[in-house]
Motif scaffolding. Structure first.
Motif, short mmCIF file in Angstrom:
data_model
loop_
_atom_site.label_atom_id
_atom_site.label_comp_id
_atom_site.label_asym_id
_atom_site.label_seq_id
_atom_site.Cartn_x
_atom_site.Cartn_y
_atom_site.Cartn_z
N PRO A 1 -5.59 -7.93 -1.74
CA PRO A 1 -5.51 -7.16 -1.56
C PRO A 1 -5.97 -6.34 -0.52
O PRO A 1 -7.80 -6.57 -0.98
CB PRO A 1 -5.74 -6.04 -3.30
N ILE B 1 -5.47 -1.44 -0.30
CA ILE B 1 -4.68 -0.55 -1.91
C ILE B 1 -5.67 -0.99 -2.63
O ILE B 1 -5.47 0.17 -3.79
CB ILE B 1 -3.97 -1.88 -2.23
N SER C 1 1.10 -1.44 0.18
CA SER C 1 -0.12 -0.16 0.09
C SER C 1 0.58 1.25 0.17
O SER C 1 0.31 2.07 -0.11
CB SER C 1 -1.32 -0.32 1.14
#
Length: 120
Positions: free
Chosen positions: A112, A116, A83
């Motif tokens: 993710p 993200i 991230s």
């Protein structure tokens, strides 16, 4: 730095807070100094994530190459690692790099998280 003068040793919890403070004031030179001091915690993921984030936020010379180097040298990546770097690419308008890194994340088998997904 006065803690060092008083011989109070920083630890793996100290560095992330100091690096976050560098983010807040945009003080890249202090962040680089902390980077040099943190080598004894080299594999600590929270320290590495904070370091990558600091380089992304303070964008001095080197742009996103410093945080990418930190990411590439990490032994273990977590969702915060991915991230921080994806967000760093987005901040400097390198969307294709952010998308490529997102694909790399998927290839690595990382699921993710919401942060993200919002960054991408």
């Amino acid at each position: 730095m006065s803690c060092l003068k008083e011989k109070i040793a920083p630890n793996k919890f100290t560095y992330p807070f100091v690096l976050k403070a560098c983010n807040g004031i945009g003080y890249l030179n202090l962040g680089k100094s902390v980077h040099g001091l943190r080598f004894r915690f080299g594999d600590e993921v929270n320290v590495q994530n904070s370091l990558a984030r600091m380089y992304c936020c303070c964008r001095g010379e080197g742009g996103v190459e410093f945080p990418r180097k930190v990411l590439d040298e990490m032994c273990k990546l977590d969702s915060v690692s991915w991230s921080a770097m994806i967000g760093g690419y987005v901040q400097v308008r390198r969307s294709s790099d952010a998308s490529s890194l997102f694909r790399e994340l998927q290839i690595e088998g990382v699921c993710p998280d919401e942060i993200i997904m919002v960054s991408v």
